[in-house]
Design a protein around this motif. Structure first.
Motif, mmCIF file in Angstrom:
data_model
loop_
_atom_site.group_PDB
_atom_site.id
_atom_site.type_symbol
_atom_site.label_atom_id
_atom_site.label_comp_id
_atom_site.label_asym_id
_atom_site.label_seq_id
_atom_site.Cartn_x
_atom_site.Cartn_y
_atom_site.Cartn_z
ATOM 1 N N TYR A 34 0.832 -1.200 0.000
ATOM 2 C CA TYR A 34 0.000 0.000 0.000
ATOM 3 C C TYR A 34 0.872 1.259 0.000
ATOM 4 C CZ TYR A 34 -3.295 3.500 1.840
ATOM 5 O OH TYR A 34 -4.047 4.629 2.052
ATOM 6 N N ALA A 35 1.902 1.261 0.825
ATOM 7 C CA ALA A 35 2.775 2.433 0.913
ATOM 8 C C ALA A 35 3.478 2.692 -0.416
ATOM 9 C CB ALA A 35 3.793 2.242 2.030
ATOM 10 N N ARG A 36 3.935 1.636 -1.075
ATOM 11 C CA ARG A 36 4.576 1.820 -2.385
ATOM 12 C C ARG A 36 3.585 2.367 -3.399
ATOM 13 N NH1 ARG A 36 6.941 -3.222 -1.077
ATOM 14 N NH2 ARG A 36 5.457 -4.316 -2.423
ATOM 15 N N LEU A 37 2.360 1.865 -3.364
ATOM 16 C CA LEU A 37 1.356 2.259 -4.345
ATOM 17 C C LEU A 37 0.923 3.709 -4.176
ATOM 18 C CD1 LEU A 37 -0.443 1.175 -6.653
ATOM 19 C CD2 LEU A 37 -2.132 0.567 -4.906
ATOM 20 N N THR A 38 0.902 4.184 -2.942
ATOM 21 C CA THR A 38 0.460 5.554 -2.676
ATOM 22 C C THR A 38 1.622 6.525 -2.522
ATOM 23 O OG1 THR A 38 0.349 5.116 -0.290
ATOM 24 C CG2 THR A 38 -1.660 4.759 -1.582
ATOM 25 N N GLY A 39 2.857 6.020 -2.584
ATOM 26 C CA GLY A 39 4.018 6.892 -2.485
ATOM 27 C C GLY A 39 4.321 7.349 -1.084
ATOM 28 N N ASP A 40 3.821 6.622 -0.065
ATOM 29 C CA ASP A 40 4.057 7.056 1.308
ATOM 30 C C ASP A 40 5.523 6.880 1.679
ATOM 31 O OD1 ASP A 40 4.046 6.661 4.440
ATOM 32 O OD2 ASP A 40 2.195 7.686 3.892
ATOM 33 N N PRO A 41 6.163 7.909 2.243
ATOM 34 C CA PRO A 41 7.613 7.859 2.466
ATOM 35 C C PRO A 41 8.054 7.107 3.718
ATOM 36 C CG PRO A 41 6.764 9.987 3.147
ATOM 37 C CD PRO A 41 5.605 9.232 2.548
ATOM 38 N N ALA A 42 7.160 6.818 4.659
ATOM 39 C CA ALA A 42 7.637 6.264 5.941
ATOM 40 C C ALA A 42 6.686 5.224 6.518
ATOM 41 C CB ALA A 42 7.849 7.389 6.945
ATOM 42 N N PRO A 43 6.443 4.108 5.786
ATOM 43 C CA PRO A 43 5.509 3.115 6.309
ATOM 44 C C PRO A 43 6.087 2.244 7.410
ATOM 45 C CG PRO A 43 6.462 2.348 4.260
ATOM 46 C CD PRO A 43 6.986 3.747 4.484
ATOM 47 N N ARG A 44 7.404 2.283 7.619
ATOM 48 C CA ARG A 44 8.028 1.344 8.556
ATOM 49 C C ARG A 44 7.872 1.775 10.009
ATOM 50 N NH1 ARG A 44 10.810 -2.311 5.627
ATOM 51 N NH2 ARG A 44 11.342 -1.725 3.489
ATOM 52 N N ASP A 45 7.695 3.071 10.255
ATOM 53 C CA ASP A 45 7.584 3.510 11.644
ATOM 54 C C ASP A 45 6.200 4.054 11.994
ATOM 55 O OD1 ASP A 45 7.610 5.865 10.268
ATOM 56 O OD2 ASP A 45 9.429 6.658 11.175
#
Length: 321
Positions: free
Chosen positions: A45-56
Motif C-alpha cells: 500500500y505504501a509503495r502504491l500511494t508513495g508514502d515515504p515512511a511506512p516502517r515507523d
C-alpha cells in the motif's frame, strides 16, 4: 478481501426496496476485534500511494482499508435501504488522534448514521472508530449520496460532487469540508513528481504561493489499488467494466487520490503528528490521467491537465480532542 467480493456479489442481486425518500438505516455496529495491519500488505500500500515512511507509522488512510469490508457488509444487507452500486462518494474526514505503529493491533467499530435529505436524493455517513484497548486513536466519517427522486418541497442540499463510486469514504457534513480548500487546488500519482509546467515549484496568488507538482496516473492504478485494498468495484478496473455505469474510462479510487495527496504532504514535512484531514471529491479522475497536486498551508488539492477540472479539495489541521 473475500468478504468484500461476497458483498459486491450481494449488491448485484436485484431486490425490492421501500421508498428511499423516507428511508431509515437499521442501527447496528460491526466490530472487528484485535486486527493486525499485516506488514506485506502495508508495504505494498505504501509503495502504491508513495508514502515515504511506512516502517515507523501507519499511513493515515490505511485503517480505512481494514474497516472497508465491515462497511460493505452493512451496506449490502437486505434491510439496507439504498442500492450500493451507484452510490456517489462525496467526501472523507479522518482524525489521526495519535500516530499508529505498524505492529499495533486495533479494534474497529463501524456503523452508519441516519440519512439526510439531499436535493438529488439522500446522503448518509459511514462512521468508523479504531481503538487500542484504552482509547480511540483513529476515526473517520465517509459520506455517500444515493440518488433518487425527492418529494416536492424538499429543501435543497449541498452540490453533488464525488467520484461516482462506492468504496471511497466521504463526509461533507463535518465542519471544514467545504472550507477545506478555499483556494483552487490540483492533482496526483505514485510515481516521482515534477514541478508543474511553466512554474518553478510554486505559483504566486493572493495569500502566498502554491507549491505544485504534475503527476501521471497510469491506466492500471485502479486494478493495482483494488488488489491491495480489496475494493474491486468494477468502475475502477477497466473501461469495459466502467461503461455500464456511464463512464467511458475506468476511474481512480477516491481514497487512493486522498492517500497519495497525504503522502506528498508527508514528503514535504507538512503533516503534524496528530491531525484532522477533510477531503471533498469533486469530479472523477478518468484513467489514465495527467494531474497536478498543489498545496499551500494546510490546503491541498488535485486538478486536471487543463487546470479547470477540479478532482479533489482537502484541508489538514491539527487534531483537537
Amino acid at each position: 478481501m473475500t468478504a468484500v467480493l461476497a458483498a459486491y456479489a450481494r449488491a448485484l442481486v436485484p431486490r425490492r426496496r421501500a421508498d428511499p425518500a423516507g428511508a431509515v438505516v437499521p442501527e447496528r455496529t460491526v466490530v472487528l476485534p484485535d486486527v493486525a495491519f499485516g506488514r506485506d500488505r502495508l508495504e505494498r500500500y505504501a509503495r502504491l500511494t508513495g508514502d515515504p515512511a511506512p516502517r515507523d507509522r501507519v499511513p493515515a488512510c490505511y485503517p480505512h482499508l481494514i474497516a472497508f469490508p465491515a462497511a460493505m457488509d452493512l451496506m449490502t444487507r437486505r434491510d439496507f435501504p439504498f442500492p450500493v452500486l451507484g452510490l456517489v462518494h462525496t467526501a472523507n474526514r479522518i482524525d489521526q488522534v495519535r500516530p499508529i505503529g505498524p505492529a499495533e493491533r486495533l479494534t474497529y467499530r463501524v456503523g452508519i448514521e441516519q440519512p439526510r435529505p439531499h436535493r438529488r436524493g439522500s446522503t448518509f455517513a459511514v462512521v468508523t472508530e479504531a481503538d487500542d484497548g484504552t482509547a480511540v486513536v483513529w476515526r473517520s466519517a465517509a459520506t455517500y449520496l444515493s440518488r433518487h427522486p425527492r418529494p416536492e418541497g424538499t429543501a435543497p442540499g449541498p452540490p453533488e460532487v464525488g467520484d461516482g463510486t462506492v468504496g471511497d469514504g466521504a463526509t461533507g457534513e463535518w465542519p471544514g469540508a467545504e472550507a477545506a480548500a478555499a483556494g483552487h487546488p490540483a492533482a496526483v500519482h505514485p510515481a516521482a513528481g515534477r514541478p508543474a509546467a511553466g512554474r518553478s515549484g510554486g505559483e504566486e496568488e493572493p495569500g502566498g504561493a502554491w507549491a505544485a507538482e504534475e503527476w501521471t496516473v497510469p491506466a492500471a492504478i485502479g486494478r493495482r489499488y483494488a488488489a491491495v485494498s480489496g475494493d474491486r468495484n468494477p468502475i475502477h478496473l477497466h473501461p469495459l467494466t466502467a461503461r455500464p455505469f456511464g463512464f467511458r474510462r475506468a476511474l481512480a479510487h477516491g481514497m487512493w487520490t486522498k492517500a497519495r495527496c497525504l503522502a506528498a504532504l508527508a514528503e514535504r514535512g507538512a503533516l503534524p503528528e496528530e491531525f484532522t484531514v477533510t477531503v471533498t471529491f469533486r469530479a472523477p479522475v478518468l484513467l489514465p490521467a495527467l494531474v497536478t497536486f498543489r498545496t499551500r498551508g494546510g490546503a491541498f488539492g488535485l486538478r486536471g491537465e487543463d487546470g479547470r477540472r477540479e478532482h479533489l479539495r482537502g484541508l489538514v489541521s491539527p487534531h483537537r480532542a
